[in-house]
Motif scaffolding. Structure first.
Motif, PDB file in Angstrom:
ATOM      1  N   ALA A  60       0.851  -1.205   0.000  1.00 34.61           N
ATOM      2  CA  ALA A  60       0.000   0.000   0.000  1.00 34.61           C
ATOM      3  C   ALA A  60       0.879   1.245   0.000  1.00 34.61           C
ATOM      4  N   LYS A  61       0.567   2.157  -0.880  1.00 33.47           N
ATOM      5  CA  LYS A  61       1.335   3.403  -0.906  1.00 33.47           C
ATOM      6  C   LYS A  61       0.529   4.524  -1.548  1.00 33.47           C
ATOM      7  N   PHE A  62       1.086   5.732  -1.453  1.00 33.89           N
ATOM      8  CA  PHE A  62       0.499   6.900  -2.128  1.00 33.89           C
ATOM      9  C   PHE A  62       0.531   6.708  -3.633  1.00 33.89           C
ATOM     10  N   GLY A 190      -9.324  -9.343  -7.842  1.00 36.75           N
ATOM     11  CA  GLY A 190      -9.388  -7.898  -8.087  1.00 36.75           C
ATOM     12  C   GLY A 190      -8.061  -7.331  -8.536  1.00 36.75           C
ATOM     13  N   ILE A 191      -8.134  -6.518  -9.601  1.00 38.84           N
ATOM     14  CA  ILE A 191      -6.919  -5.849 -10.091  1.00 38.84           C
ATOM     15  C   ILE A 191      -7.162  -4.348 -10.243  1.00 38.84           C
ATOM     16  N   GLY A 192      -7.833  -3.768  -9.243  1.00 36.91           N
ATOM     17  CA  GLY A 192      -7.885  -2.309  -9.161  1.00 36.91           C
ATOM     18  C   GLY A 192      -6.546  -1.825  -8.606  1.00 36.91           C
ATOM     19  N   ALA A 193      -6.499  -0.548  -8.240  1.00 30.79           N
ATOM     20  CA  ALA A 193      -5.248   0.027  -7.715  1.00 30.79           C
ATOM     21  C   ALA A 193      -4.724  -0.792  -6.537  1.00 30.79           C
ATOM     22  N   THR A 194      -5.647  -1.317  -5.725  1.00 29.97           N
ATOM     23  CA  THR A 194      -5.239  -2.087  -4.549  1.00 29.97           C
ATOM     24  C   THR A 194      -4.647  -3.437  -4.948  1.00 29.97           C
ATOM     25  N   GLY A 195      -5.425  -4.197  -5.738  1.00 27.07           N
ATOM     26  CA  GLY A 195      -4.965  -5.521  -6.154  1.00 27.07           C
ATOM     27  C   GLY A 195      -3.587  -5.437  -6.798  1.00 27.07           C
ATOM     28  N   ILE A 213      -9.055 -12.367 -12.607  1.00 27.70           N
ATOM     29  CA  ILE A 213      -9.216 -11.107 -13.347  1.00 27.70           C
ATOM     30  C   ILE A 213     -10.560 -11.072 -14.059  1.00 27.70           C
ATOM     31  N   ARG A 214     -11.361 -10.053 -13.745  1.00 33.72           N
ATOM     32  CA  ARG A 214     -12.635  -9.913 -14.436  1.00 33.72           C
ATOM     33  C   ARG A 214     -12.527  -8.827 -15.516  1.00 33.72           C
ATOM     34  N   THR A 215     -12.239  -7.600 -15.097  1.00 32.18           N
ATOM     35  CA  THR A 215     -12.135  -6.517 -16.079  1.00 32.18           C
ATOM     36  C   THR A 215     -10.671  -6.099 -16.219  1.00 32.18           C
ATOM     37  N   PRO A 216     -10.127  -6.129 -17.434  1.00 34.28           N
ATOM     38  CA  PRO A 216      -8.743  -5.677 -17.611  1.00 34.28           C
ATOM     39  C   PRO A 216      -8.599  -4.198 -17.220  1.00 34.28           C
ATOM     40  N   HIS A 334     -11.823   4.914 -16.093  1.00 29.65           N
ATOM     41  CA  HIS A 334     -11.762   4.278 -14.766  1.00 29.65           C
ATOM     42  C   HIS A 334     -10.596   4.942 -14.040  1.00 29.65           C
ATOM     43  N   ARG A 335     -10.556   4.770 -12.743  1.00 30.72           N
ATOM     44  CA  ARG A 335      -9.404   5.259 -11.974  1.00 30.72           C
ATOM     45  C   ARG A 335      -8.142   4.567 -12.493  1.00 30.72           C
ATOM     46  N   VAL A 336      -7.098   5.367 -12.793  1.00 31.68           N
ATOM     47  CA  VAL A 336      -5.864   4.800 -13.342  1.00 31.68           C
ATOM     48  C   VAL A 336      -4.917   4.405 -12.204  1.00 31.68           C
ATOM     49  N   SER A 500     -17.666   0.856 -13.157  1.00 31.93           N
ATOM     50  CA  SER A 500     -16.635   0.835 -12.114  1.00 31.93           C
ATOM     51  C   SER A 500     -17.226   1.508 -10.880  1.00 31.93           C
ATOM     52  N   TRP A 501     -16.433   1.581  -9.846  1.00 32.81           N
ATOM     53  CA  TRP A 501     -16.941   2.232  -8.633  1.00 32.81           C
ATOM     54  C   TRP A 501     -17.222   3.703  -8.866  1.00 32.81           C
ATOM     55  N   TYR A 502     -16.618   4.290  -9.893  1.00 33.11           N
ATOM     56  CA  TYR A 502     -16.882   5.701 -10.208  1.00 33.11           C
ATOM     57  C   TYR A 502     -18.379   5.935 -10.456  1.00 33.11           C
TER      58      TYR A 502
HETATM   59  P1  NAP Z   1     -11.632  -1.302  -7.272  1.00 30.89           P
HETATM   60  O1  NAP Z   1     -10.917  -0.337  -8.117  1.00 30.89           O
HETATM   61  O2  NAP Z   1     -13.096  -1.168  -7.155  1.00 30.89           O
HETATM   62  O3  NAP Z   1     -11.254  -2.742  -7.803  1.00 30.89           O
HETATM   63  C1  NAP Z   1     -11.922  -3.877  -7.353  1.00 30.89           C
HETATM   64  C2  NAP Z   1     -11.472  -5.047  -8.162  1.00 30.89           C
HETATM   65  O4  NAP Z   1     -12.134  -6.204  -7.681  1.00 30.89           O
HETATM   66  C3  NAP Z   1     -11.810  -4.926  -9.647  1.00 30.89           C
HETATM   67  O5  NAP Z   1     -10.781  -5.500 -10.393  1.00 30.89           O
HETATM   68  C4  NAP Z   1     -13.095  -5.754  -9.726  1.00 30.89           C
HETATM   69  O6  NAP Z   1     -13.373  -6.257 -10.999  1.00 30.89           O
HETATM   70  C5  NAP Z   1     -12.747  -6.858  -8.767  1.00 30.89           C
HETATM   71  N1  NAP Z   1     -13.926  -7.590  -8.339  1.00 30.89           N
HETATM   72  C6  NAP Z   1     -14.911  -7.146  -7.524  1.00 30.89           C
HETATM   73  N2  NAP Z   1     -15.840  -8.094  -7.372  1.00 30.89           N
HETATM   74  C7  NAP Z   1     -15.422  -9.164  -8.100  1.00 30.89           C
HETATM   75  C8  NAP Z   1     -15.948 -10.431  -8.348  1.00 30.89           C
HETATM   76  N3  NAP Z   1     -17.118 -10.823  -7.814  1.00 30.89           N
HETATM   77  N4  NAP Z   1     -15.250 -11.268  -9.142  1.00 30.89           N
HETATM   78  C9  NAP Z   1     -14.084 -10.885  -9.677  1.00 30.89           C
HETATM   79  N5  NAP Z   1     -13.531  -9.673  -9.491  1.00 30.89           N
HETATM   80  C10 NAP Z   1     -14.197  -8.826  -8.709  1.00 30.89           C
HETATM   81  O7  NAP Z   1     -11.065  -1.305  -5.770  1.00 30.89           O
HETATM   82  P2  NAP Z   1      -9.603  -0.968  -5.237  1.00 30.89           P
HETATM   83  O8  NAP Z   1      -8.576  -1.605  -6.087  1.00 30.89           O
HETATM   84  O9  NAP Z   1      -9.603  -1.223  -3.798  1.00 30.89           O
HETATM   85  O10 NAP Z   1      -9.453   0.565  -5.484  1.00 30.89           O
HETATM   86  C11 NAP Z   1     -10.455   1.483  -5.095  1.00 30.89           C
HETATM   87  C12 NAP Z   1      -9.875   2.854  -5.136  1.00 30.89           C
HETATM   88  O11 NAP Z   1      -9.056   3.046  -3.988  1.00 30.89           O
HETATM   89  C13 NAP Z   1      -8.940   3.145  -6.288  1.00 30.89           C
HETATM   90  O12 NAP Z   1      -9.607   3.336  -7.493  1.00 30.89           O
HETATM   91  C14 NAP Z   1      -8.219   4.345  -5.755  1.00 30.89           C
HETATM   92  O13 NAP Z   1      -8.994   5.504  -5.880  1.00 30.89           O
HETATM   93  C15 NAP Z   1      -8.068   3.997  -4.284  1.00 30.89           C
HETATM   94  N6  NAP Z   1      -6.739   3.418  -4.063  1.00 30.89           N
HETATM   95  C16 NAP Z   1      -5.682   4.262  -4.039  1.00 30.89           C
HETATM   96  C17 NAP Z   1      -4.418   3.768  -3.876  1.00 30.89           C
HETATM   97  C18 NAP Z   1      -3.238   4.675  -3.874  1.00 30.89           C
HETATM   98  O14 NAP Z   1      -2.264   4.363  -4.470  1.00 30.89           O
HETATM   99  N7  NAP Z   1      -3.284   5.776  -3.183  1.00 30.89           N
HETATM  100  C19 NAP Z   1      -4.219   2.409  -3.732  1.00 30.89           C
HETATM  101  C20 NAP Z   1      -5.313   1.568  -3.737  1.00 30.89           C
HETATM  102  C21 NAP Z   1      -6.585   2.085  -3.903  1.00 30.89           C
HETATM  103  P3  NAP Z   1     -14.366  -5.443 -11.982  1.00 30.89           P
HETATM  104  O15 NAP Z   1     -13.594  -4.259 -12.421  1.00 30.89           O
HETATM  105  O16 NAP Z   1     -14.699  -6.406 -13.034  1.00 30.89           O
HETATM  106  O17 NAP Z   1     -15.579  -5.072 -11.156  1.00 30.89           O
END
Ligand code: NAP
Length: 542
Positions: A60-62, A190-195, A213-216, A334-336, A500-502
């Motif tokens: 986890a980081k900025f 999950g492969i959002g910013a966190t994953g 991986i669901r959504t690239p 989506h959030r990059v 997306s969550w947006y």
């Molecule tokens: P996220 O962007 O909402 O990503 C969630 C991930 O989980 C997506 O890949 C999603 O796939 C997947 N997922 C959810 N339900 C699923 C299911 N039933 N089956 C398969 N995959 C599933 O969440 P996040 O990564 O925690 O990030 C959220 C926000 O937190 C970021 O956008 C950012 O704003 C913030 N953040 C910031 C930092 C930083 O560096 N400061 C770090 C981490 C997070 P789908 O896309 O297909 O739904």
């Protein structure tokens, strides 16, 4: 006598209650206390930090530069802390939040391990009765929700989670202990910013890593140099400049859109800008290339293709390219996420990318993760990097009742509406930060926006108190106009066409609306200031 009123007999009577001891809550507490109000902040956590307390998952980081993810109201507070790199990790950020709390002497007014479960507006007293999980009650004039926009994790997503024989983690509820991944078979969903941060960090430690991986996802490499005394001095010398710049850019970052109409530039010049912003190794590529990226399909495609090619060059393998490179939405809609050698992780022999797009995860079984085709992936650890009920979740998980007993949860189940993301019609003296329909809900360097919002709230409370006004509430027309303005801007963008969550579409049944105001941080600030200057025209004051 109403139930709420009879309850006030046992309640602690103070002027204001702040929910949350993260970036917004700490500063809000500081401001309200300095105004002479009796105020307490409450937080479920056992220490300060908010997001930076909870998200202690590996890596986890900025992804805002550390020197802009800052409080800028106090030069000494800014300059007496030195960052070790451009994008430091969670442990350092958590130490900084503790430094802030200690420097401002905030702890004496914070109740930790205290979860607010309900807040009811009592029309007889015109005050809020707030109750905690442990049964404490507070009778307050102002209820200020600084619970965070990404603080309600989606934890219980799959049937059978409790049956899992190994350990199951949600990234936003990561335990405060060292997790040993050696010899473990780990699955990340999950492969959002966190994953991405988790995957790139643990891949070399685990025995086997399966990424579901669901959504690239488009990704942008992070350049994260260490900072020595020279770099620290250099950024500290920019304090005044940053203070003057950040509040007025599109996204509260130091960079902004500066290049003029995209299509009027030559192809060579456009490629030069893209390459320059790419090499910058931060969110500049997303937030300062051109606004047309968010509006114009052709521009979006041109920029997306640039990013896809960068990803192809690294992934090489056509199967991985197909799995990991988006083709059905545009870069930046989506959030990059920023990453560090993330794509290369998939070349490791111990890492497998598993597509669950057409073959969804159906349940968690005692052995691991099961997909629709009946395959069971045997695992020791399952990591849910599945995100949050963003923007609204922190508020709807509290039983908030406004005038005439209306329930925020019920209202927002149908339609999420706010006034500037700062107040809500029907809920007098309820103030919100990081809430929907403001840039702080997603499209902002959080500290820039949260400082502006908490300052607006403090000024509003101060101004109304000075006039003997006990209660302020946005009128219905004001709120309708704000929602219409917000939607007008949002609907002109490509973001509203995405999932997306947006858009709130990651939570089943959540009404679709772009959570974040997309008119820009500078414009939003101006609109908020106009409300203050007009003596809250459109608001009901009594
Ligand atoms: P996220 O962007 O909402 O990503 C969630 C991930 O989980 C997506 O890949 C999603 O796939 C997947 N997922 C959810 N339900 C699923 C299911 N039933 N089956 C398969 N995959 C599933 O969440 P996040 O990564 O925690 O990030 C959220 C926000 O937190 C970021 O956008 C950012 O704003 C913030 N953040 C910031 C930092 C930083 O560096 N400061 C770090 C981490 C997070 P789908 O896309 O297909 O739904």
């Amino acid at each position: 006598m109403s139930d709420a009123l009879s309850n006030t007999k046992t309640a602690t009577k103070i002027d204001a209650l702040v929910v949350g001891a993260g970036v917004a809550g700490l500063y809000q507490l500081y401001q309200l206390r300095n105004m002479g109000l009796t105020v307490k902040a409450l937080d479920t956590a056992s220490n300060v930090g908010g997001t930076w307390y909870w998200n202690r998952y590996p890596g986890a980081k900025f992804d805002s530069e550390a020197y802009i993810y800052q409080y800028l109201f106090d030069e000494a507070l800014y300059k007496n802390w030195s960052w070790s790199s451009r994008f430091p990790g969670q442990p350092e950020i958590e130490r900084w939040m503790n430094y802030v709390a200690d420097s401002l002497d905030l702890r004496k007014d914070i109740l930790f391990k205290t979860t607010v479960i309900s807040a009811h507006f009592d029309e007889t007293t015109q005050r809020w009765l707030v109750e905690t999980l442990a049964g404490q009650r507070f009778d307050v004039q102002y209820f200020v929700a600084c619970g965070g926009m990404l603080s309600a994790p989606l934890e219980n997503l799959f049937p059978g989670q409790d049956s899992f024989k190994g350990r199951l983690f949600h990234t936003a509820r990561w335990p405060n202990e060292v997790i040993d991944f050696k010899g473990k078979r780990v699955g990340v969903i999950g492969i959002g910013a966190t994953g991405i941060q988790v995957i790139q960090t643990i891949a070399s430690e685990v025995d086997q890593l399966k990424v579901f991986i669901r959504t690239p996802q488009y990704v942008n490499p992070m350049a994260n140099p260490s900072y020595g005394p020279a770099e620290v001095d250099a950024y500290k010398a920019r304090f005044e400049e940053l203070k003057a710049t950040l509040p007025h850019t599109f996204s509260g970052f130091e960079y902004d859109f500066v290049h003029g109409p995209w299509k009027k530039m030559s192809v060579e010049r456009r490629q030069e800008i893209l390459e320059e912003n790419w090499q910058h190794g931060a969110l500049k590529m997303w937030l300062a290339t051109c606004p047309e990226m968010f509006m114009d399909e052709e521009v979006s495609e041109e920029i997306s293709e640039f990013v896809r090619q960068k990803m192809r060059d690294r992934l090489k393998d056509p199967h991985l390219c197909e799995l990991l490179i988006p083709t059905d939405y545009g870069f930046g809609t989506h959030r990059v996420p920023l990453e560090h050698h993330y794509l290369e992780v998939y070349h490791r022999p111990n890492v497998e990318a598993i597509s669950v797009r057409g073959n969804p995860i159906t349940e968690i079984v005692p052995e691991g993760i099961k997909t629709a085709d009946g395959t069971v992936y045997a695992l020791d650890y399952v990591i849910l990097a599945t995100g949050f009920d963003a923007g609204s979740g922190a508020l709807t998980r509290i039983d908030i009742r406004g005038r005439e007993g209306r329930s925020l949860k019920e209202e927002w189940r149908k339609d999420i509406r706010t006034s500037l993301g700062l107040m809500i019609h029907g809920y007098p003296n309820l103030f919100t930060t990081g809430a929907p329909l403001a840039p702080s809900a997603a499209l902002c360097n959080m500290t820039t926006c949260l400082q502006q919002q908490t300052e607006w709230i403090a000024e509003c409370i101060s101004n109304t108190r000075a006039k003997g006004v006990k209660v302020i509430e946005p009128g219905e027309t004001f709120q309708n106009d704000w929602v219409e303005h917000h939607d007008g801007l949002a609907n002109a963008t490509l973001v509203v066409k995405t999932h997306s969550w947006y858009m709130g579409s990651n939570v089943e049944g959540k009404p679709r609306r772009l959570l974040s105001y997309i008119g820009g941080v500078g414009q939003y600030r101006q609109k908020c200031s106009e409300v203050t200057a007009s003596n809250y025209a459109g608001f009901v004051l009594r």
